[in-house]
Design a protein around this motif. Structure first.
Motif, mmCIF file in Angstrom:
data_model
loop_
_atom_site.group_PDB
_atom_site.id
_atom_site.type_symbol
_atom_site.label_atom_id
_atom_site.label_comp_id
_atom_site.label_asym_id
_atom_site.label_seq_id
_atom_site.Cartn_x
_atom_site.Cartn_y
_atom_site.Cartn_z
ATOM 1 N N LEU A 156 87.019 -99.132 -50.305
ATOM 2 C CA LEU A 156 88.184 -98.255 -50.484
ATOM 3 C C LEU A 156 87.760 -96.819 -50.782
ATOM 4 C CD1 LEU A 156 90.540 -100.560 -52.610
ATOM 5 C CD2 LEU A 156 90.862 -99.877 -50.220
ATOM 6 N N LYS A 157 86.583 -96.665 -51.355
ATOM 7 C CA LYS A 157 86.106 -95.315 -51.693
ATOM 8 C C LYS A 157 85.870 -94.460 -50.455
ATOM 9 C CE LYS A 157 83.771 -96.691 -55.989
ATOM 10 N NZ LYS A 157 82.513 -96.645 -56.761
ATOM 11 N N SER A 163 92.637 -85.864 -52.920
ATOM 12 C CA SER A 163 91.822 -85.513 -54.082
ATOM 13 C C SER A 163 92.642 -85.535 -55.368
ATOM 14 C CB SER A 163 91.217 -84.114 -53.889
ATOM 15 O OG SER A 163 92.269 -83.153 -53.747
ATOM 16 N N ILE A 164 93.957 -85.591 -55.231
ATOM 17 C CA ILE A 164 94.822 -85.604 -56.409
ATOM 18 C C ILE A 164 94.756 -86.950 -57.126
ATOM 19 C CG2 ILE A 164 97.227 -85.445 -57.185
ATOM 20 C CD1 ILE A 164 97.714 -83.499 -54.903
ATOM 21 N N ALA A 165 94.558 -88.028 -56.387
ATOM 22 C CA ALA A 165 94.480 -89.361 -56.967
ATOM 23 C C ALA A 165 93.273 -90.087 -56.405
ATOM 24 C CB ALA A 165 95.759 -90.141 -56.689
ATOM 25 N N SER A 166 92.622 -90.882 -57.250
ATOM 26 C CA SER A 166 91.384 -91.544 -56.862
ATOM 27 C C SER A 166 91.568 -93.054 -56.819
ATOM 28 C CB SER A 166 90.275 -91.191 -57.860
ATOM 29 O OG SER A 166 89.147 -92.015 -57.666
ATOM 30 N N TRP A 167 90.916 -93.706 -55.839
ATOM 31 C CA TRP A 167 90.952 -95.161 -55.768
ATOM 32 C C TRP A 167 90.278 -95.789 -56.987
ATOM 33 C CZ3 TRP A 167 93.880 -97.927 -52.669
ATOM 34 C CH2 TRP A 167 94.373 -97.332 -51.495
ATOM 35 N N ASP A 168 89.331 -95.096 -57.579
ATOM 36 C CA ASP A 168 88.666 -95.621 -58.776
ATOM 37 C C ASP A 168 89.614 -95.721 -59.968
ATOM 38 O OD1 ASP A 168 86.085 -96.071 -57.787
ATOM 39 O OD2 ASP A 168 85.586 -93.946 -57.949
ATOM 40 N N PRO A 206 98.452 -93.280 -48.777
ATOM 41 C CA PRO A 206 98.116 -94.113 -49.918
ATOM 42 C C PRO A 206 99.025 -93.945 -51.131
ATOM 43 C CG PRO A 206 96.584 -92.288 -49.752
ATOM 44 C CD PRO A 206 97.521 -92.163 -48.598
ATOM 45 N N PHE A 207 99.092 -92.760 -51.728
ATOM 46 C CA PHE A 207 99.689 -92.617 -53.051
ATOM 47 C C PHE A 207 101.063 -91.954 -53.040
ATOM 48 C CE2 PHE A 207 95.077 -92.592 -53.684
ATOM 49 C CZ PHE A 207 94.945 -93.610 -54.610
ATOM 50 N N LEU A 208 101.990 -92.521 -53.808
ATOM 51 C CA LEU A 208 103.254 -91.857 -54.115
ATOM 52 C C LEU A 208 103.208 -91.241 -55.504
ATOM 53 C CD1 LEU A 208 105.827 -94.454 -52.737
ATOM 54 C CD2 LEU A 208 105.066 -92.328 -51.667
ATOM 55 N N PHE A 209 102.510 -91.905 -56.429
ATOM 56 C CA PHE A 209 102.272 -91.410 -57.781
ATOM 57 C C PHE A 209 100.820 -91.663 -58.139
ATOM 58 C CE2 PHE A 209 106.824 -92.213 -57.915
ATOM 59 C CZ PHE A 209 107.319 -91.193 -58.712
#
Length: 544
Positions: A156-157, A163-168, A206-209
């Protein structure tokens, strides 16, 4: 789809309160959450079980006959088929935990398929799949809530995430608890669509929040859990993982995943389901039956596959929503029941599901060691629009019987009069009341005749006539004794700007010299023989 807020709204009927027009809210005892009464032990031969079966069979019979009711609303009996079950989590009912079940096949469905619903009829259950994905994770992988998903899926990395949210930052707990921040779905998967396609979808949206911000449903989250378990199982399919970890140990013979050929043939009215969109298997592809859901629900309540400590941590809400009544767990939809702002809260851990023209509902009430499931089908409704409000309302009303049974059982086992060791005189009296849960201590003196209620009121700076003194059960117990804790309240305490607070959890054992431990010693039948206050400083024998 039906509203979560309709279920279990009446579970707190025993703790009635009145809200006057001028906001002068009357007193209602503030108990310790989840410790109102010991769970009731309802035998199939008991009066409570008989009452539930008689009343609610009649309710459903009349509902079908009339096409609804004034109390519950309307149904479409000509087209909607449904099954309902209420079950116990008691350890000694493992072989047959069903306390009530009802099955109805609509004329339209019977004409189409020629068979009636039974407890083993298989249904697609949609979002209920999430429960079994998380349950399987706990059985197979253990409690790893704080572990990043990238430990299990390091690939996933490599995705082009923002860059605002990380899979880690996404942990197993945030995925299971619906706070991963991931989009609802990146794309529908049709087996055997390659996982690389799934990853491509994730890289695009990927991200909404940011993780751990706010609950939003994400099918993607549960598919990632499924992929991680497949990888840990060295290439086993998610279907095989479920079967090995949960279905086989619990003898869930009607359960599997959409797309498994052996399951598709046994699904009720399968012709009405669009099989080209089965969704992420880890989120909405489970097939199960009323009997299998009953086995699973009992196992969850009774810790059949999990350590009891793990079960206690799992069967709880974890996050709030914007509504005071609703919370979120892993992956529970938590309903906080209570008739007013100062009524005691009883949590129902539920999960609703829809897929095509099927709908499902599953719930556990750990404090009552009880659960329920509803499965339904209607070929006349639009996709994901089958409403279970009416059936859920009836089931919630049935669960009130469990609360009443718990109260009555508590009186029988622990209530009544207690006397001095020499048998001379009544020194204690405990009973249930209509303005709160637990056992109210209505009289209490030591062996020297000293009025302990009066002494405790003085130490607490409460007028004796305003003292509310109750005992609440804890889960510290064995076959010979059961510990209760005391909660003291001032019934005349003012309400702060019309907004009552409940802080008794901060006060247990806070004042030296005021008893807070009450040990009930049990006889062979499980009823109290005597009560020991604190460290046995006062011992009272139960009167006949």
């Amino acid at each position: 789809m039906f509203k979560l807020t309709t279920i279990c709204a009446s579970l707190a009927l025993l703790a009635t309160t009145v809200v006057a027009a001028d906001d002068d809210i009357s007193f209602s005892a503030c108990g310790l959450i989840g410790a109102y009464y010991p769970p009731p032990h309802i035998l199939k031969s008991s009066k409570t079980s008989s009452s539930i079966n008689t009343k609610f069979t009649q309710v459903f019979d009349k509902l079908i006959q009339d096409g609804g009711s004034e109390n519950y609303g309307n149904i479409t009996a000509n087209s909607t088929s449904f099954s309902v079950v209420i079950f116990s989590g008691a350890a000694d009912l493992r072989e047959d935990p069903t306390l009530f079940e009802y099955h109805y096949t609509s004329g339209m469905d019977y004409q189409e398929i020629g068979t009636n619903l039974t407890s083993s009829t298989a249904f697609p259950v949609g979002d209920l799949t999430m429960i079994f994905t998380v349950y399987t994770w706990l059985v197979k992988m253990g409690e790893t809530w704080d572990t990043p998903i990238t430990k299990f899926l390091p690939e996933l990395k490599t995705l082009n995430s923002s860059s605002i949210a990380s899979w880690d930052d996404i942990t197993i707990g945030s995925l299971a608890g619906q706070v991963s921040g991931l989009a609802r779905t990146c794309m529908l998967i049709r087996p055997p669509l390659l996982k690389s396609k799934f990853k491509l979808g994730l890289s695009k949206e990927p991200f909404l929040f940011r993780p751990d911000t706010t609950p939003i449903v994400s099918y993607t989250a549960y598919q990632l859990l499924a992929f991680a378990m497949e990888k840990r199982s060295r290439g086993q399919s998610f279907s095989d993982v479920l079967k090995q970890a949960v279905f086989d140990p619990l003898n869930m013979t009607s359960s599997g995943l959409l797309g498994d050929k052996s399951n598709n043939q046994s699904i009720f009215a399968i012709g009405g389901l669009n099989m080209s969109q089965t969704g992420e298997p880890g989120a909405i592809s489970l097939v199960s039956s009323i009997s299998d859901l009953t086995r699973a629900g009992h196992a969850m309540l009774d810790s059949t596959l999990l350590n009891k400590a793990v079960t206690r941590r799992w069967l709880h809400g974890a996050y709030a929503t914007s509504n005071l009544r609703n919370g979120v767990g892993r992956p529970w939809e938590v309903y906080h029941s209570g008739s007013t702002a100062i009524s005691p809260v009883l949590d129902a851990l539920t999960k609703s599901g829809t897929i095509g023209q099927y709908a499902s509902y599953f719930g556990l009430v750990p404090e009552l060691e009880a659960g329920f499931a509803i499965l339904a089908h209607d070929s006349t409704v639009a996709d994901r629009k089958l409403d279970l409000n009416v059936y859920a309302d009836i089931v919630s009303e049935a669960l009130v019987y469990f609360v009443k049974a718990a109260a009555q059982e508590t009186v029988v086992r622990y209530g009544g009069s207690y006397g001095a060791k020499d048998g001379n005189g009544v020194f204690g009296h405990f009973n249930i009341t209509s303005n709160g849960y637990g056992l109210e201590v209505q009289e209490l003196r030591d062996q020297n005749g000293i009025d302990l209620r009066s002494e405790y009121a003085k130490a607490l700076d409460i007028k004796e006539t305003d003292l509310d003194f109750r005992l609440y059960p804890t889960n510290v117990q064995d076959k010979t004794r059961h510990q209760f804790v005391a909660v003291y309240q001032d019934k005349s305490a003012p309400i702060d700007m019309g907004t009552p607070t409940c802080i008794t959890w901060q006060e247990v054992g806070a004042v030296p010299g005021v008893a807070h431990r009450f040990w009930f010693e049990l006889d062979e039948s499980g009823g109290a023989a005597r009560v020991l206050i604190d460290q046995g400083d006062v011992v009272l024998e139960r009167s006949e």
